[in-house]
Design a protein around this motif. Structure first.
Motif, short mmCIF file in Angstrom:
data_model
loop_
_atom_site.label_atom_id
_atom_site.label_comp_id
_atom_site.label_asym_id
_atom_site.label_seq_id
_atom_site.Cartn_x
_atom_site.Cartn_y
_atom_site.Cartn_z
N SER A 6 -20.81 -36.29 -27.87
CA SER A 6 -21.56 -35.56 -26.84
C SER A 6 -22.17 -36.52 -25.82
O SER A 6 -22.18 -36.23 -24.62
CB SER A 6 -22.63 -34.68 -27.47
OG SER A 6 -23.64 -35.45 -28.09
N GLU A 12 -16.29 -28.05 -31.02
CA GLU A 12 -17.32 -27.05 -30.70
C GLU A 12 -18.45 -27.65 -29.89
O GLU A 12 -18.99 -27.01 -28.99
CB GLU A 12 -17.83 -26.40 -31.98
CG GLU A 12 -16.80 -25.51 -32.64
CD GLU A 12 -17.21 -25.00 -34.01
OE1 GLU A 12 -18.23 -25.49 -34.56
OE2 GLU A 12 -16.52 -24.12 -34.53
N THR A 13 -18.81 -28.90 -30.19
CA THR A 13 -19.85 -29.59 -29.42
C THR A 13 -19.39 -29.81 -27.99
O THR A 13 -20.13 -29.53 -27.03
CB THR A 13 -20.20 -30.94 -30.09
OG1 THR A 13 -20.64 -30.69 -31.42
CG2 THR A 13 -21.26 -31.68 -29.32
N GLN A 17 -17.08 -28.16 -26.40
CA GLN A 17 -16.97 -26.86 -25.74
C GLN A 17 -18.33 -26.36 -25.26
O GLN A 17 -18.44 -25.83 -24.17
CB GLN A 17 -16.34 -25.83 -26.68
CG GLN A 17 -16.18 -24.46 -26.06
CD GLN A 17 -15.32 -24.47 -24.81
OE1 GLN A 17 -14.31 -25.16 -24.79
NE2 GLN A 17 -15.72 -23.74 -23.79
N SER A 18 -19.35 -26.54 -26.06
CA SER A 18 -20.69 -26.11 -25.67
C SER A 18 -21.16 -26.84 -24.42
O SER A 18 -21.71 -26.23 -23.50
CB SER A 18 -21.66 -26.36 -26.83
OG SER A 18 -22.97 -26.01 -26.46
N ILE A 19 -20.94 -28.14 -24.39
CA ILE A 19 -21.33 -28.93 -23.21
C ILE A 19 -20.54 -28.48 -21.99
O ILE A 19 -21.10 -28.27 -20.90
CB ILE A 19 -21.12 -30.44 -23.47
CG1 ILE A 19 -22.07 -30.93 -24.56
CG2 ILE A 19 -21.31 -31.25 -22.18
CD1 ILE A 19 -21.74 -32.31 -25.09
N ASN A 78 -19.09 -25.59 -21.44
CA ASN A 78 -19.52 -24.26 -21.01
C ASN A 78 -20.81 -24.33 -20.19
O ASN A 78 -20.93 -23.70 -19.15
CB ASN A 78 -19.75 -23.34 -22.21
CG ASN A 78 -18.47 -22.80 -22.78
OD1 ASN A 78 -17.40 -22.92 -22.19
ND2 ASN A 78 -18.57 -22.22 -23.96
N THR A 79 -21.76 -25.11 -20.68
CA THR A 79 -23.05 -25.22 -20.02
C THR A 79 -22.92 -25.82 -18.62
O THR A 79 -23.55 -25.37 -17.67
CB THR A 79 -24.02 -26.07 -20.86
OG1 THR A 79 -24.17 -25.45 -22.14
CG2 THR A 79 -25.37 -26.20 -20.20
N HIS A 88 -12.28 -27.16 -20.29
CA HIS A 88 -12.02 -27.79 -21.59
C HIS A 88 -10.66 -27.29 -22.08
O HIS A 88 -10.45 -26.10 -22.25
CB HIS A 88 -13.12 -27.41 -22.58
CG HIS A 88 -12.91 -27.94 -23.95
ND1 HIS A 88 -13.18 -27.21 -25.07
CD2 HIS A 88 -12.45 -29.13 -24.39
CE1 HIS A 88 -12.90 -27.93 -26.14
NE2 HIS A 88 -12.45 -29.09 -25.76
N GLU A 97 -13.85 -14.54 -29.45
CA GLU A 97 -15.11 -15.02 -28.91
C GLU A 97 -14.90 -15.53 -27.49
O GLU A 97 -13.90 -16.18 -27.21
CB GLU A 97 -15.64 -16.18 -29.76
CG GLU A 97 -15.93 -15.81 -31.19
CD GLU A 97 -16.33 -17.02 -32.01
OE1 GLU A 97 -16.78 -18.03 -31.43
OE2 GLU A 97 -16.20 -16.96 -33.23
N ARG A 108 -14.96 -18.01 -24.53
CA ARG A 108 -14.90 -19.46 -24.59
C ARG A 108 -15.13 -20.14 -23.25
O ARG A 108 -14.77 -21.28 -23.08
CB ARG A 108 -13.53 -19.90 -25.14
CG ARG A 108 -13.30 -19.50 -26.57
CD ARG A 108 -14.23 -20.26 -27.46
NE ARG A 108 -13.87 -20.03 -28.84
CZ ARG A 108 -14.43 -20.62 -29.84
NH1 ARG A 108 -15.40 -21.47 -29.65
NH2 ARG A 108 -14.06 -20.37 -31.06
N ARG A 150 -12.47 -22.59 -21.29
CA ARG A 150 -11.62 -23.22 -22.30
C ARG A 150 -10.21 -22.63 -22.27
O ARG A 150 -10.03 -21.43 -22.15
CB ARG A 150 -12.20 -23.00 -23.68
CG ARG A 150 -11.35 -23.59 -24.77
CD ARG A 150 -11.96 -23.34 -26.11
NE ARG A 150 -11.21 -24.05 -27.13
CZ ARG A 150 -11.47 -23.98 -28.39
NH1 ARG A 150 -12.46 -23.24 -28.82
NH2 ARG A 150 -10.75 -24.64 -29.26
#
Length: 130
Positions: free
Chosen positions: A12, A36-37, A39-41, A43-44, A49, A61, A63, A66
């Motif tokens: 990250s 997942e980490t 992807q979260s970054i 997305n924010t 991705h 879900e 994404r 993504r």
């Protein structure tokens, strides 16, 4: 292109550094926790991705930005079934790591069990060195 390895925290930090430098998108990684980490970054910060790892929940879900290039589990199951049918195999073997991976072969097991053909199952156990 830069390859990044490490635990989710290390990755990250590196992803954030790359985004600060103006990177256009992230490709990978393979490990679920790290993916997942990332992807979260992404997305924010609204950074694309691209993933190539198997993710059975990818169609259920949201994404963000993504794109997963790995075929969905149900598609792979149908492909395996079609291969056995096309090659007219009367017996085949399935090597699997865990119950989740065996569940992915459910279509093939159901179809061939009723037709009297032989399916041999081999549990590989924990990997990666089999």
């Amino acid at each position: 292109m830069e390859e990044i390895e490490g635990d989710p925290f290390e990755v990250s930090l590196k992803v954030c550094q790359l985004i600060d430098l103006g990177i256009a998108g992230i490709f990978g990684p393979q490990q679920k926790e790290v993916d997942e980490t990332v992807q979260s970054i992404c997305n924010t910060l609204e950074v694309p991705h691209i993933s190539v790892r198997q993710d059975s929940s990818q169609f259920f879900e949201p994404r963000g930005l993504r794109l997963n290039l790995f075929p969905h589990v149900s598609v792979l199951s149908r492909v395996y079934d079609q291969l056995v049918t096309e090659f007219k195999w009367k017996s085949f073997a399935i090597l699997y790591e865990n119950s989740d991976s065996l569940i992915r072969m459910q279509l093939l097991l159901k179809r061939w069990d009723t037709q009297g053909n032989s399916a041999f199952l081999y549990h590989l156990g924990d990997g990666p060195n089999y």
